[in-house]
Design an enzyme around this catalytic site. Structure first.
Site, short mmCIF file in Angstrom:
data_model
loop_
_atom_site.label_atom_id
_atom_site.label_comp_id
_atom_site.label_asym_id
_atom_site.label_seq_id
_atom_site.Cartn_x
_atom_site.Cartn_y
_atom_site.Cartn_z
N SER A 72 0.86 -1.20 0.00
CA SER A 72 0.00 0.00 0.00
C SER A 72 0.88 1.23 0.00
O SER A 72 2.05 1.18 0.39
CB SER A 72 -0.87 0.02 1.26
OG SER A 72 -0.14 0.56 2.36
N ASP A 73 0.31 2.34 -0.42
CA ASP A 73 1.05 3.59 -0.25
C ASP A 73 0.95 3.97 1.23
O ASP A 73 0.21 3.38 2.01
CB ASP A 73 0.48 4.68 -1.18
CG ASP A 73 1.51 5.77 -1.43
OD1 ASP A 73 1.40 6.48 -2.44
OD2 ASP A 73 2.44 5.91 -0.60
N TYR A 74 1.70 4.99 1.56
CA TYR A 74 1.90 5.39 2.95
C TYR A 74 0.55 5.72 3.62
O TYR A 74 -0.11 6.68 3.24
CB TYR A 74 2.79 6.64 2.97
CG TYR A 74 3.49 6.94 4.25
CD1 TYR A 74 2.79 7.39 5.37
CD2 TYR A 74 4.86 6.79 4.36
CE1 TYR A 74 3.45 7.69 6.54
CE2 TYR A 74 5.54 7.09 5.53
CZ TYR A 74 4.81 7.54 6.63
OH TYR A 74 5.47 7.84 7.80
#
Ligand code: GLC
Length: 717
Positions: free
Chosen positions: A264-266
């Site tokens: 996932s992105d941050y």
């Protein structure tokens, strides 16, 4: 399929793991070294020791990485090593030009070399995963992240994707060779199409735009064996990419056969609540896991939400095992499960020679710069002549050469344009002019000389969370250019930017303009190389350069209108208050030489659809000096079941020619180059006329054109 040794090792580990340890392997936590998102709480070492973390991002320095790895190996119950990830987007310690600049070099060999060098640099410190290449096609310079990607065209973006994955990872699919790092194709889900260029805003595009423009580069990365994929923060048609099962599981894993990990992105999983598709962390975690996301980057959703989701039956233990199995195979591919207890878990470093890496950075920067204009032969600067006066904020700064996502680049010296030009032009006076304008003037009138204006964006005006409603030159700099023009001397602009800027008045005032982008650690030296003619400017715009903000989004791959522009005819495609074409088209860029490009032959013959169409283009250097020409090959399917873009890029070649030299550049087109996604993805083109066009940019007026007829028998008209 029988289990191989690796599989049995993964299965043994999986069987031995508690649920908490499994969730730990699905969790990535940030170290405080580089802030790339909201800071996390907690103690990293304690979390690792307790098995709550399987991956760490933003930790730098070999000794610190080795120390944490030893802790993971020797102080946790199962001793599973950590993955260390970082945004090695365009360099680690030695910084290369920003990706948009590198795209301008139109040089896949160079793209691969710089990625390989960056991988060697980063892996020598123990970094083993980069969150790169960023492959978001973008046609909107209001979006700051246009700087991080390959520009506006999906074909060029796909070429970029392949080169970067090969450079970072090498070419072995099963094992990461020494000195290489795992790559992450990011951010899948049309992030470059955010509404109004506003970072993190929603995306709403057609399925066709998604398939034809925004997905091809990611598919190319998967075909090249990319180890990881990162979904975009944003929602497309109301569904966040992080929870988009049809995209991640059905398309990318199912139809494309991607077998790596999805990170996932941050904080993006937790943000499913803000998106309004999850009411708590448990629902968010279940949605992401069910969509195919394996690792939660700094989201707290998996560690805090998954146990609850399992209790509530929103997720299953089988889903957790599937994700953990992929993560353990990922670690195995990185060679992390091979190391013995004595190993500190930091793969043996490959010797890095900083001098060679910096030389490559200088080469990449000089090949990325784009000569936008060069009136009256203002450039190149001759070795002797009147004084050269530098003016503007970038004349003596070194931090802003690096641009956004500059890793550890600030740790090494960069130098300044002033010092670089002095070295390059030892027989000329090269001085920094004090501020002028608003009453300030040089002590004595400048009777002769050349002014080099050093203007543009600063690094923090570019990259993530740096959208600009008005992508223009800062007003104070436009004023400085106006004051400098009053000095009555030839003016050369060197422009730092992470995007096209609408700055027509300033461009009109200068005799020459060199777009340096954010050129990296050797930027000043490379700028001097080009200004002094040591390198021929060979960069070509990977994005159209709008003539006005109102034109945005501006790109060459437009679809036809029923009322194409006709001069004098009001009821045709045009603005009544601004030009309707970009100031500089995709592919624009001048050389110090001058090139003619003519299609000499298009092979005729039976078009069985499996053959190739050969296109020979003659390139002639009609200039007075050696130079680098770039030929672009476009096609246009004139009539199909759905309208096709006016131009589709299908080839590019660079040739270095001496004055007067001519050479034939040969392109080969296959049926896939004409495949129209049409109404059904992948359908073959309808029989009929196809235009083949070749030339220096997407300016149709500069393209040489032939028409072929696709069908049972290929004929040229
Ligand atoms: C950032 C970016 C992403 C980056 C990640 C880790 O928010 O969106 O591109 O890789 O966080 O730094």
């Amino acid at each position: 399929m029988g289990r191989n040794k690796g599989d049995s090792r993964v299965e043994r580990l999986l069987d031995a793991m508690t649920l908490a340890e499994k969730i730990g392997q699905l969790t990535m936590t940030a170290a405080p070294d580089l802030a790339t998102g909201p800071a996390g709480a907690g103690n990293l070492a304690d979390d690792v020791r307790a098995g709550r973390v399987g991956h760490v991002l933003n930790l730098t320095g070999r000794s610190r990485i080795a120390a944490l790895q030893r802790l993971a190996r020797h102080e946790t119950r199962l001793g599973i090593p950590l993955v260390f990830g970082l945004d090695v987007l365009h360099g680690y310690r030695t910084i290369f030009p920003i990706p948009l600049a590198e795209a301008a070099s139109c040089d896949p060999g160079l793209w691969e070399r710089t990625a390989r060098a960056a991988a060697a640099d980063a892996s020598s410190d123990g970094v083993m995963l980069t969150f790169a290449p960023m492959l978001d096609v973008c046609r909107d310079p209001r979006w700051g992240r246009i700087a991080e990607g390959p520009g506006e065209d999906p074909w060029l973006a796909s070429l970029f994707a392949r080169a970067k994955v090969r450079g970072f990872q090498g070419r072995r699919a099963d094992r990461l060779p020494r000195g290489r790092i795992a790559a992450t194709a990011k951010h899948v889900g049309a992030y470059g199409a955010v509404t109004a260029g506003l970072d993190y805003a929603a995306v709403d595009i057609s399925e066709r735009q998604l398939r034809e423009v925004h997905l091809p580069a990611f598919r190319a990365a998967v075909e090249e064996g990319v180890a990881a994929i990162m979904p975009a923060f944003v929602a497309m048609a109301g569904l966040p990419a992080t929870a988009n099962r049809a995209l991640l599981q059905d398309e990318i894993r199912g139809r494309w056969g991607f077998d790596g990990v999805i990170i996932s992105d941050y904080h993006a999983i937790a943000e499913l609540m803000a998106h309004g598709v999850a009411s708590d962390l448990a629902e968010a975690a279940a949605l992401a896991l069910g969509a195919g996301v394996d690792i939660d980057m700094m989201g707290r959703a998996f560690p805090q939400g998954l146990p609850v989701a399992l209790e509530r039956g929103l997720a299953t233990g089988e889903q957790v095992d599937i994700a953990v199995r992929r993560v353990l195979r990922f670690k195995e591919r990185l060679g992390l499960l091979d190391q013995g207890p004595a190993d500190d878990g930091v793969r043996p470093a490959r010797p890095v020679r900083p001098g060679r890496t910096r030389a490559l950075s200088r080469l990449a920067a000089s090949r990325s710069m784009v000569l936008l204009k060069n009136d009256k032969g203002a450039l190149p600067l001759s070795p002797s002549g009147p004084p050269v006066y530098l003016l503007g904020p970038h004349a003596e700064d070194d931090g802003d050469q690096l641009g956004p996502w500059a890793g550890l680049g600030h740790k090494d010296p960069v130098g300044t344009v002033l010092s670089a030009l002095r070295r390059m032009l030892p027989h000329r006076v090269v001085e920094r002019l004090p501020a002028i304008g608003r009453g300030a003037r040089p002590a004595s009138p400048l009777r002769a000389g050349v002014i080099v204006l050093c203007l543009g964006e600063t690094a923090d005006m570019s990259g993530e969370a740096a959208s600009r409603a008005e992508p223009v030159l800062p007003l104070v700099q436009a004023r400085l250019a106006r004051s400098a023009a009053a000095l009555g001397l030839p003016m050369i602009l060197v422009l730092w930017a992470g995007r096209p800027l609408v700055m027509n008045e300033t461009l009109d005032r200068v005799d020459a303009a060199l777009l340096a982008w954010f050129p990296g650690s050797e930027g000043p030296a490379a700028i001097a190389d080009v200004l002094a003619g040591r390198c021929d400017p060979s960069g070509r715009l990977p994005v159209s350069w709008p003539a006005s903000i109102g034109q945005i989004p501006s790109y060459f791959g437009r679809e036809p209108s029923g009322r194409p522009f006709e001069p004098g005819d009001r009821y045709t495609l045009h603005y009544i208050d601004a030009p309707s074409t970009p100031l500089f088209p995709f592919g624009h860029g001048l050389s110090y030489a001058a090139f003619d490009m003519t299609i000499r032959a298009v092979a005729a013959g039976r078009w069985t659809g499996t053959g190739t169409l050969r296109v020979d283009v003659q390139v002639t250097n009609r200039g007075s000096r050696r130079g680098v020409g770039t030929v672009f090959l476009f096609v246009r399917d004139v009539v199909d079941r759905v309208s096709r873009p006016l131009l589709e890029l299908r080839g590019l070649e660079k040739v270095t020619l001496a004055a007067g030299e001519a050479r034939i550049v040969r392109f080969r087109l296959s049926a896939a180059d004409f495949a129209s996604l049409g109404l059904e993805p992948g359908t073959a083109p309808a029989p009929g006329e196809v235009e083949i066009l070749a030339g220096p940019s997407a300016d149709r007026a500069l393209l040489d054109r032939r028409v072929v007829v696709l069908g049972p028998c290929l004929a040229t008209r």
